[in-house]
Motif scaffolding. Sequence first.
Motif, short mmCIF file in Angstrom:
data_model
loop_
_atom_site.label_atom_id
_atom_site.label_comp_id
_atom_site.label_asym_id
_atom_site.label_seq_id
_atom_site.Cartn_x
_atom_site.Cartn_y
_atom_site.Cartn_z
N TRP A 1 -9.14 -8.50 -4.95
CA TRP A 1 -9.30 -8.38 -6.41
C TRP A 1 -8.39 -9.36 -7.13
CZ3 TRP A 1 -5.03 -5.75 -8.96
CH2 TRP A 1 -5.15 -5.74 -10.35
N PRO B 1 0.82 -1.21 0.00
CA PRO B 1 0.00 0.00 0.00
C PRO B 1 0.86 1.26 0.00
CG PRO B 1 -0.69 -1.55 1.72
CD PRO B 1 0.63 -2.02 1.21
N ALA C 1 -2.21 3.00 3.35
CA ALA C 1 -3.59 3.22 2.92
C ALA C 1 -4.35 1.89 2.87
CB ALA C 1 -3.61 3.89 1.55
N ASP C 2 -5.41 1.79 3.68
CA ASP C 2 -6.18 0.54 3.77
C ASP C 2 -6.75 0.12 2.41
OD1 ASP C 2 -5.69 0.31 6.47
OD2 ASP C 2 -7.59 1.25 7.07
N HIS C 3 -7.22 1.09 1.62
CA HIS C 3 -7.89 0.72 0.36
C HIS C 3 -6.91 0.21 -0.69
CE1 HIS C 3 -6.45 4.72 -0.80
NE2 HIS C 3 -6.77 4.46 -2.05
N GLU C 4 -5.61 0.34 -0.42
CA GLU C 4 -4.59 -0.16 -1.34
C GLU C 4 -3.95 -1.45 -0.82
OE1 GLU C 4 -3.39 4.25 -3.10
OE2 GLU C 4 -2.11 3.32 -1.57
N PRO D 1 -8.33 -4.86 -0.07
CA PRO D 1 -9.19 -4.90 -1.25
C PRO D 1 -8.45 -5.27 -2.53
CG PRO D 1 -9.71 -2.99 0.09
CD PRO D 1 -8.46 -3.58 0.66
N GLY E 1 -6.44 3.84 -6.13
CA GLY E 1 -6.53 2.42 -5.78
C GLY E 1 -7.16 1.63 -6.92
N GLU F 1 -12.69 2.18 -8.52
CA GLU F 1 -14.02 1.62 -8.76
C GLU F 1 -15.04 2.66 -9.19
OE1 GLU F 1 -14.41 -0.23 -4.94
OE2 GLU F 1 -13.93 -2.22 -5.77
N GLU F 2 -14.77 3.95 -8.87
CA GLU F 2 -15.69 5.01 -9.29
C GLU F 2 -15.45 5.45 -10.73
OE1 GLU F 2 -12.38 7.30 -7.04
OE2 GLU F 2 -13.12 5.26 -7.28
#
Length: 262
Positions: A59, A41, A49-52, A55, A237, A240-241
Amino acid sequence: MQSINLWSGVPPYAAAGLEDDSPTLTPYLVEGADSCVIVCPGGGYCHLADHEGGPVAEWLNQAGISAFVLKYRINPHRQPAALSDARRAVQYVRANSDKYGILPNKIAMLGFSAGGHLTASAGTMWVEGDPENVDPLERVSSRPDRIVLCYPVITMEEYGHQGSKDALLGDKPDEELVRQYSTERQVTSKTPPAFIWHTHEDAAVPLQNSLEMSLSLTKAGVPHELHVFEAGRHGLGLAEEMEETTGRWKGLCISWLKQQGW
Protein backbone atom coordinates in the motif's frame (compact mmCIF):
# COMPACT_ATOMS: atom_id res chain seq x y z
CA MET A 1 11.56 -10.19 -1.61
CA GLN A 2 14.85 -11.30 -0.06
CA SER A 3 15.12 -10.56 3.64
CA ILE A 4 18.16 -8.95 5.24
CA ASN A 5 19.59 -10.21 8.53
CA LEU A 6 20.13 -7.27 10.86
CA TRP A 7 23.02 -8.96 12.65
CA SER A 8 25.73 -11.13 11.09
CA GLY A 9 26.07 -13.19 14.26
CA VAL A 10 23.99 -13.86 17.35
CA PRO A 11 21.80 -10.82 18.03
CA PRO A 12 21.96 -9.24 21.49
CA TYR A 13 19.49 -10.24 24.20
CA ALA A 14 18.76 -13.61 22.53
CA ALA A 15 16.65 -16.00 24.57
CA ALA A 16 18.37 -19.27 25.51
CA GLY A 17 17.98 -21.80 22.73
CA LEU A 18 16.90 -19.13 20.24
CA GLU A 19 20.29 -17.62 19.43
CA ASP A 20 19.74 -18.21 15.70
CA ASP A 21 16.37 -16.42 15.69
CA SER A 22 17.61 -13.40 13.80
CA PRO A 23 15.51 -10.29 13.15
CA THR A 24 15.20 -9.35 9.48
CA LEU A 25 14.12 -6.53 7.19
CA THR A 26 12.32 -7.22 3.92
CA PRO A 27 12.58 -4.35 1.42
CA TYR A 28 9.71 -3.16 -0.78
CA LEU A 29 11.39 -0.48 -2.87
CA VAL A 30 9.96 2.11 -5.23
CA GLU A 31 12.31 3.36 -7.92
CA GLY A 32 13.07 7.03 -7.42
CA ALA A 33 11.56 7.23 -3.92
CA ASP A 34 13.78 9.13 -1.49
CA SER A 35 11.81 8.29 1.68
CA CYS A 36 10.73 5.10 3.39
CA VAL A 37 8.59 3.61 6.15
CA ILE A 38 9.65 0.64 8.30
CA VAL A 39 6.55 -1.45 9.04
CA CYS A 40 6.12 -3.27 12.37
CA PRO A 41 3.25 -5.80 12.39
CA GLY A 42 1.30 -6.40 15.58
CA GLY A 43 0.56 -9.63 17.39
CA GLY A 44 0.84 -8.98 21.12
CA TYR A 45 4.59 -9.73 21.10
CA CYS A 46 3.53 -13.39 20.61
CA HIS A 47 3.25 -13.57 16.82
CA LEU A 48 3.52 -11.24 13.82
CA ALA A 49 0.28 -10.58 11.92
CA ASP A 50 0.78 -11.18 8.19
CA HIS A 51 -1.93 -8.72 7.13
CA GLU A 52 -0.09 -5.92 8.96
CA GLY A 53 3.18 -6.57 7.13
CA GLY A 54 3.58 -7.15 3.39
CA PRO A 55 0.16 -5.75 2.36
CA VAL A 56 0.92 -2.53 4.24
CA ALA A 57 4.29 -2.20 2.50
CA GLU A 58 2.57 -2.68 -0.87
CA TRP A 59 0.00 0.00 0.00
CA LEU A 60 2.84 2.40 0.81
CA ASN A 61 4.50 1.51 -2.50
CA GLN A 62 1.31 2.47 -4.31
CA ALA A 63 1.68 5.93 -2.77
CA GLY A 64 5.25 6.17 -4.07
CA ILE A 65 6.92 5.40 -0.73
CA SER A 66 9.53 2.68 -0.24
CA ALA A 67 8.98 0.34 2.69
CA PHE A 68 10.71 -2.30 4.79
CA VAL A 69 8.88 -4.92 6.86
CA LEU A 70 10.57 -5.69 10.16
CA LYS A 71 10.49 -9.20 11.59
CA TYR A 72 11.33 -8.45 15.20
CA ARG A 73 11.82 -10.95 18.00
CA ILE A 74 8.81 -11.96 20.06
CA ASN A 75 8.11 -14.12 23.12
CA PRO A 76 9.91 -16.15 24.49
CA HIS A 77 12.39 -13.35 23.79
CA ARG A 78 11.78 -10.58 26.32
CA GLN A 79 12.62 -6.91 26.48
CA PRO A 80 14.82 -5.31 25.28
CA ALA A 81 15.24 -7.69 22.32
CA ALA A 82 12.40 -6.25 20.22
CA LEU A 83 13.46 -2.67 20.92
CA SER A 84 17.04 -3.47 19.93
CA ASP A 85 15.67 -4.91 16.67
CA ALA A 86 13.66 -1.75 15.95
CA ARG A 87 16.65 0.46 16.68
CA ARG A 88 18.85 -1.71 14.50
CA ALA A 89 16.33 -1.53 11.64
CA VAL A 90 16.45 2.26 11.58
CA GLN A 91 20.23 2.22 11.87
CA TYR A 92 20.51 -0.30 9.02
CA VAL A 93 18.44 1.80 6.63
CA ARG A 94 20.16 5.04 7.67
CA ALA A 95 23.65 3.56 7.32
CA ASN A 96 22.71 2.13 3.91
CA SER A 97 20.65 5.10 2.73
CA ASP A 98 22.85 5.70 -0.32
CA LYS A 99 22.40 2.08 -1.40
CA TYR A 100 18.62 2.42 -1.36
CA GLY A 101 18.42 6.00 -2.63
CA ILE A 102 16.77 7.08 0.63
CA LEU A 103 17.58 10.30 2.42
CA PRO A 104 18.92 9.58 5.93
CA ASN A 105 16.41 12.04 7.46
CA LYS A 106 13.38 10.48 5.76
CA ILE A 107 13.05 7.18 7.62
CA ALA A 108 9.68 6.71 9.29
CA MET A 109 8.33 3.79 11.30
CA LEU A 110 4.74 2.52 11.32
CA GLY A 111 3.31 -0.07 13.68
CA PHE A 112 0.04 -1.78 14.55
CA SER A 113 -1.03 -2.75 18.07
CA ALA A 114 2.06 -4.25 19.78
CA GLY A 115 3.99 -3.16 16.71
CA GLY A 116 2.67 0.29 17.53
CA HIS A 117 4.14 -0.07 21.00
CA LEU A 118 7.45 -1.04 19.45
CA THR A 119 7.25 1.96 17.11
CA ALA A 120 6.44 4.28 20.01
CA SER A 121 9.33 2.75 21.96
CA ALA A 122 11.70 3.34 19.04
CA GLY A 123 10.50 6.93 18.82
CA THR A 124 10.93 7.66 22.53
CA MET A 125 13.87 5.45 23.54
CA TRP A 126 16.20 5.86 20.58
CA VAL A 127 19.99 5.96 20.89
CA GLU A 128 22.50 8.37 19.42
CA GLY A 129 25.10 7.03 17.07
CA ASP A 130 28.58 6.31 18.36
CA PRO A 131 31.02 7.57 15.68
CA GLU A 132 33.87 5.53 17.20
CA ASN A 133 32.03 2.19 17.05
CA VAL A 134 33.59 -0.55 14.89
CA ASP A 135 30.09 -1.48 13.67
CA PRO A 136 29.09 1.05 10.99
CA LEU A 137 25.41 0.64 11.88
CA GLU A 138 26.07 1.68 15.45
CA ARG A 139 27.63 4.93 14.25
CA VAL A 140 24.26 6.41 13.24
CA SER A 141 21.21 7.40 15.29
CA SER A 142 18.32 4.95 15.73
CA ARG A 143 15.74 7.77 15.92
CA PRO A 144 12.95 7.38 13.35
CA ASP A 145 12.15 10.71 11.70
CA ARG A 146 8.37 10.18 11.91
CA ILE A 147 6.16 7.58 13.61
CA VAL A 148 2.74 6.23 12.66
CA LEU A 149 0.81 4.50 15.46
CA CYS A 150 -2.14 2.33 14.42
CA TYR A 151 -4.44 1.27 17.30
CA PRO A 152 -1.22 1.11 19.36
CA VAL A 153 -0.46 -0.45 22.69
CA ILE A 154 1.12 2.52 24.46
CA THR A 155 1.03 1.97 28.20
CA MET A 156 1.97 -0.96 30.40
CA GLU A 157 -0.06 0.51 33.26
CA GLU A 158 -3.80 1.17 33.47
CA TYR A 159 -5.59 0.59 30.13
CA GLY A 160 -2.64 -1.41 28.82
CA HIS A 161 -2.90 -4.72 26.96
CA GLN A 162 -2.17 -7.50 29.44
CA GLY A 163 -1.08 -10.05 26.83
CA SER A 164 1.52 -7.70 25.35
CA LYS A 165 2.75 -6.77 28.82
CA ASP A 166 3.16 -10.41 29.89
CA ALA A 167 4.89 -11.41 26.65
CA LEU A 168 7.30 -8.47 26.70
CA LEU A 169 8.02 -7.93 30.38
CA GLY A 170 7.22 -11.29 32.00
CA ASP A 171 4.60 -12.29 34.55
CA LYS A 172 5.74 -10.12 37.46
CA PRO A 173 7.81 -7.19 36.16
CA ASP A 174 9.02 -4.64 38.68
CA GLU A 175 7.37 -1.25 38.79
CA GLU A 176 10.30 0.60 37.22
CA LEU A 177 10.31 -1.70 34.18
CA VAL A 178 6.56 -1.18 33.75
CA ARG A 179 7.08 2.59 33.82
CA GLN A 180 10.00 2.38 31.41
CA TYR A 181 7.95 0.57 28.77
CA SER A 182 4.90 2.81 29.23
CA THR A 183 5.87 4.91 26.25
CA GLU A 184 3.63 7.86 27.10
CA ARG A 185 6.02 8.44 30.01
CA GLN A 186 9.07 8.57 27.74
CA VAL A 187 7.93 11.35 25.40
CA THR A 188 10.20 14.40 25.16
CA SER A 189 10.46 17.39 22.86
CA LYS A 190 12.79 15.27 20.69
CA THR A 191 10.18 12.57 20.06
CA PRO A 192 9.44 12.55 16.32
CA PRO A 193 6.18 13.94 14.94
CA ALA A 194 3.42 11.34 14.91
CA PHE A 195 0.24 10.21 13.18
CA ILE A 196 -2.09 8.18 15.43
CA TRP A 197 -5.40 6.44 14.79
CA HIS A 198 -7.66 4.26 16.89
CA THR A 199 -11.30 3.19 17.10
CA HIS A 200 -13.79 3.83 19.87
CA GLU A 201 -15.00 0.23 19.59
CA ASP A 202 -11.58 -1.36 20.11
CA ALA A 203 -12.21 -3.93 22.86
CA ALA A 204 -8.66 -5.33 22.98
CA VAL A 205 -6.50 -2.21 23.24
CA PRO A 206 -8.54 0.64 24.72
CA LEU A 207 -8.68 4.03 23.02
CA GLN A 208 -7.09 5.53 26.13
CA ASN A 209 -3.72 4.29 24.86
CA SER A 210 -3.79 6.70 21.92
CA LEU A 211 -5.34 9.47 23.99
CA GLU A 212 -2.57 9.21 26.58
CA MET A 213 0.08 9.33 23.85
CA SER A 214 -1.54 12.36 22.26
CA LEU A 215 -1.67 14.13 25.61
CA SER A 216 2.03 13.43 26.25
CA LEU A 217 2.99 14.63 22.78
CA THR A 218 0.94 17.78 23.30
CA LYS A 219 2.61 18.51 26.64
CA ALA A 220 6.04 18.04 25.02
CA GLY A 221 5.16 20.28 22.08
CA VAL A 222 5.53 17.49 19.50
CA PRO A 223 3.41 18.01 16.34
CA HIS A 224 1.00 15.16 15.65
CA GLU A 225 -2.37 14.13 14.27
CA LEU A 226 -4.86 11.96 16.18
CA HIS A 227 -7.85 10.37 14.44
CA VAL A 228 -10.52 8.50 16.40
CA PHE A 229 -13.04 6.48 14.41
CA GLU A 230 -16.26 5.29 15.96
CA ALA A 231 -16.52 1.83 14.40
CA GLY A 232 -14.07 -1.01 14.02
CA ARG A 233 -12.66 -4.00 15.85
CA HIS A 234 -9.06 -4.31 16.93
CA GLY A 235 -6.61 -5.52 14.29
CA LEU A 236 -8.24 -3.96 11.22
CA GLY A 237 -4.95 -3.41 9.40
CA LEU A 238 -5.74 -1.64 6.13
CA ALA A 239 -9.47 -1.82 7.03
CA GLU A 240 -10.41 -2.71 3.46
CA GLU A 241 -13.87 -3.88 4.57
CA MET A 242 -14.58 -0.40 5.94
CA GLU A 243 -13.36 1.84 3.12
CA GLU A 244 -16.05 4.50 3.60
CA THR A 245 -15.55 4.81 7.34
CA THR A 246 -12.52 3.66 9.33
CA GLY A 247 -10.65 2.73 6.15
CA ARG A 248 -10.26 6.44 5.55
CA TRP A 249 -7.26 6.29 7.87
CA LYS A 250 -5.14 5.28 4.88
CA GLY A 251 -5.79 8.42 2.88
CA LEU A 252 -5.37 10.60 5.95
CA CYS A 253 -2.07 8.93 6.75
CA ILE A 254 -0.70 9.29 3.22
CA SER A 255 -1.74 12.96 3.20
CA TRP A 256 0.08 13.47 6.48
CA LEU A 257 3.20 11.69 5.24
CA LYS A 258 3.19 13.78 2.06
CA GLN A 259 2.87 16.94 4.13
CA GLN A 260 5.93 15.76 6.05
CA GLY A 261 7.87 15.39 2.79
CA TRP A 262 7.54 11.64 2.24
